[in-house]
Design an enzyme around this catalytic site. Sequence first.
Site, PDB file in Angstrom:
ATOM      1  N   PRO A  89       0.807  -1.225   0.000  1.00  0.00           N
ATOM      2  CA  PRO A  89       0.000   0.000   0.000  1.00  0.00           C
ATOM      3  C   PRO A  89       0.838   1.271   0.000  1.00  0.00           C
ATOM      4  O   PRO A  89       0.336   2.347  -0.303  1.00  0.00           O
ATOM      5  CB  PRO A  89      -0.843  -0.122   1.269  1.00  0.00           C
ATOM      6  CG  PRO A  89      -0.105  -1.078   2.139  1.00  0.00           C
ATOM      7  CD  PRO A  89       0.562  -2.038   1.210  1.00  0.00           C
ATOM      8  N   GLU A 116       1.127  -7.809   9.309  1.00  0.00           N
ATOM      9  CA  GLU A 116       1.348  -6.384   9.530  1.00  0.00           C
ATOM     10  C   GLU A 116       2.190  -5.739   8.427  1.00  0.00           C
ATOM     11  O   GLU A 116       2.000  -4.581   8.097  1.00  0.00           O
ATOM     12  CB  GLU A 116       2.042  -6.177  10.889  1.00  0.00           C
ATOM     13  CG  GLU A 116       2.256  -4.731  11.282  1.00  0.00           C
ATOM     14  CD  GLU A 116       0.958  -3.978  11.493  1.00  0.00           C
ATOM     15  OE1 GLU A 116       0.972  -2.740  11.409  1.00  0.00           O
ATOM     16  OE2 GLU A 116      -0.079  -4.632  11.752  1.00  0.00           O
ATOM     17  N   ARG A 154      -2.190  -8.969 -20.972  1.00  0.00           N
ATOM     18  CA  ARG A 154      -3.032  -8.643 -22.122  1.00  0.00           C
ATOM     19  C   ARG A 154      -2.320  -7.749 -23.126  1.00  0.00           C
ATOM     20  O   ARG A 154      -2.755  -7.611 -24.260  1.00  0.00           O
ATOM     21  CB  ARG A 154      -4.341  -7.997 -21.663  1.00  0.00           C
ATOM     22  CG  ARG A 154      -4.187  -6.630 -21.047  1.00  0.00           C
ATOM     23  CD  ARG A 154      -5.489  -6.154 -20.406  1.00  0.00           C
ATOM     24  NE  ARG A 154      -6.603  -6.221 -21.325  1.00  0.00           N
ATOM     25  CZ  ARG A 154      -6.875  -5.303 -22.246  1.00  0.00           C
ATOM     26  NH1 ARG A 154      -6.056  -4.266 -22.373  1.00  0.00           N
ATOM     27  NH2 ARG A 154      -7.911  -5.419 -23.025  1.00  0.00           N
ATOM     28  N   ASP A 169      -7.636   1.108 -25.587  1.00  0.00           N
ATOM     29  CA  ASP A 169      -8.272   1.033 -24.268  1.00  0.00           C
ATOM     30  C   ASP A 169      -8.152   2.359 -23.521  1.00  0.00           C
ATOM     31  O   ASP A 169      -7.248   3.154 -23.762  1.00  0.00           O
ATOM     32  CB  ASP A 169      -7.601  -0.052 -23.415  1.00  0.00           C
ATOM     33  CG  ASP A 169      -8.089  -1.443 -23.783  1.00  0.00           C
ATOM     34  OD1 ASP A 169      -9.152  -1.548 -24.399  1.00  0.00           O
ATOM     35  OD2 ASP A 169      -7.383  -2.402 -23.455  1.00  0.00           O
TER      36      ASP A 169
END
Length: 249
Positions: A89, A116, A154, A169
């Site tokens: 994160p 953690e 992809r 895209d």
Amino acid sequence: MRIDVLTLFPEMFEGVFGASILGKAKAKGIVSLEAVNFRDYANNKHNTVDDYPYGGGGGMVLKPDPVFAAVEDLQNEADSKPRVILMCPQGETFTQQKAEELSKEKHLVLICGHYEGYDERIREHLVTDELSIGDYVLTGGEIPAMTVIDSVVRLLPGVLGNETSAITDSYSTGLLEHPHYTRPPEFRGWSVPDILVSGHHANIEAWRREQSLLRTLERRPDLLQTAELTAKEKKWLASLPKQSKTEQQ
């Protein structure tokens, strides 16, 4: 391309790696996809991969030794120096541009954490990249890793049936993609725009570009700051009144 995922839950990847675009790409031999349980590299009799943090505090921290051993084993097996990606994160936000960059690599290793966090020595001395898929909390790095892998694979030549799909895209051009329509030409009183059934390809492409600009302006105006726009497009966008897309059309 070879992609290895270090995870404590390799079973989570069985369906993902065997279905849809990823499954087809693997069957064609375009990409090798493997989920490796780094618990197998634990060097203690209980096969523990985590421990209490020095200095106290809640939660458990992933130990460095099994993660280092797993990556080094994969590196030796493939005889390559992989791009080692920590799903975290705190990492750089994953984007289409990052996917395009990673798609040029020969070997990727993605590390999925739990608990953690990671021992800081993994971050400092083993990984080459840290990636996050957004500002929210998940139970582990597996789902983010699946997201990154799907986005990267992809883009590999031969994976998609239509090679232009990845090029047009959303985000690939720096803009959101234009609207799409298919049969029937009229559904519940709503018709396909006349331009799309006109057969005039130059006009269709011009309409799609315009719609892409309008959609980006409405939904993600921040993208226009870095998108490659012509002087004419910049002037046109600046002249538009602040109104809804429906009114603009």
